[in-house]
Design an enzyme around this catalytic site. Structure first.
Site, short mmCIF file in Angstrom:
data_model
loop_
_atom_site.label_atom_id
_atom_site.label_comp_id
_atom_site.label_asym_id
_atom_site.label_seq_id
_atom_site.Cartn_x
_atom_site.Cartn_y
_atom_site.Cartn_z
N ASP A 90 32.49 71.83 74.73
CA ASP A 90 32.69 70.73 75.66
C ASP A 90 31.51 69.77 75.54
O ASP A 90 30.36 70.22 75.42
CB ASP A 90 32.80 71.23 77.10
N THR A 91 31.80 68.48 75.55
CA THR A 91 30.76 67.46 75.38
C THR A 91 30.83 66.46 76.54
O THR A 91 31.91 66.03 76.93
CB THR A 91 30.94 66.70 74.05
#
Length: 212
Positions: A90-91
């Site tokens: 996840d970014t």
């Protein structure tokens, strides 16, 4: 980083819990000599108010990996002792304590870019790995500092019109046309793309998978 030290089972397949073509390409670039199975999940990505940016990406990547684990069939009938390894990531972009995820529409994308213009922000990516048979889990994250150029409203309008910001955290893609908006970065470039390969390779080694 959360580490189980005794991760010894042989891995026979990578399960990438992501629909991102960028992450698929980055995993493929490691040339792991293992098949890669793409599995998109519907994990709840609600961010809790008390989470720091680092906690956010680590918690959300773990949620995605756990959702993928629940979707996979049980493999207890396998006789060769091999195991799938789930990888999820996840970014987010963080600016002045605010978390900027993917824009809901083009207007929000333009608003995000206006806020980022001329400022330094942080990009955080979390990675979660789960060995399916044993459940042994690693979770870690990385931060990269990015400084944007001063962006005029016309340049922002033209960039948003390309459609590139629509599925990008912070409304830009450094691997695409968004690279022309960035003045400098400090840290891992691939972290900004969405999967820090140096960190991932260290985590894979804990599962007996050596990139080099």
């Amino acid at each position: 980083m959360s580490i189980n030290l005794s991760v010894n089972e042989p891995i026979s397949r990578i399960v990438l819990a992501s629909s991102s073509p960028r992450r698929k390409e980055l995993v493929a670039s490691l040339d792991l000599s293992l098949p890669v199975y793409i599995l998109s999940t519907d994990a709840d990505e609600t961010v809790q108010d008390h989470w720091t940016p680092q906690e956010t990406v680590e918690e959300l990547s773990l949620l995605k990996a756990t959702a993928a684990l629940a979707m996979l069939p049980k493999r207890g009938d396998k006789s060769d002792g091999t195991s799938d390894l789930i990888i999820a990531a996840d970014t987010i972009v963080a600016l002045g304590g605010d978390i900027l995820g993917k824009p809901r529409n083009d207007d929000e994308a333009a608003s995000m870019l206006e806020r980022l213009s001329g400022h330094q922000h942080d990009v955080f990516t979390g990675i979660a790995c789960i060995a399916v048979d044993s459940g042994k889990t690693l979770v870690a994250s990385r931060r990269t500092k990015v400084r944007m150029k001063e962006l005029g409203s016309e340049r922002i309008r033209r960039y948003v019109a390309t459609g590139e910001p629509r599925d990008k955290a912070g409304s830009y893609g450094i691997q695409g046309l968004g690279s022309t908006l960035v003045e400098e970065i400090e840290g891992c470039y691939f972290n900004v793309v969405g999967l820090p390969l140096s960190l991932l390779s260290d985590m894979l080694e804990r599962y007996g998978i050596r990139v080099l």
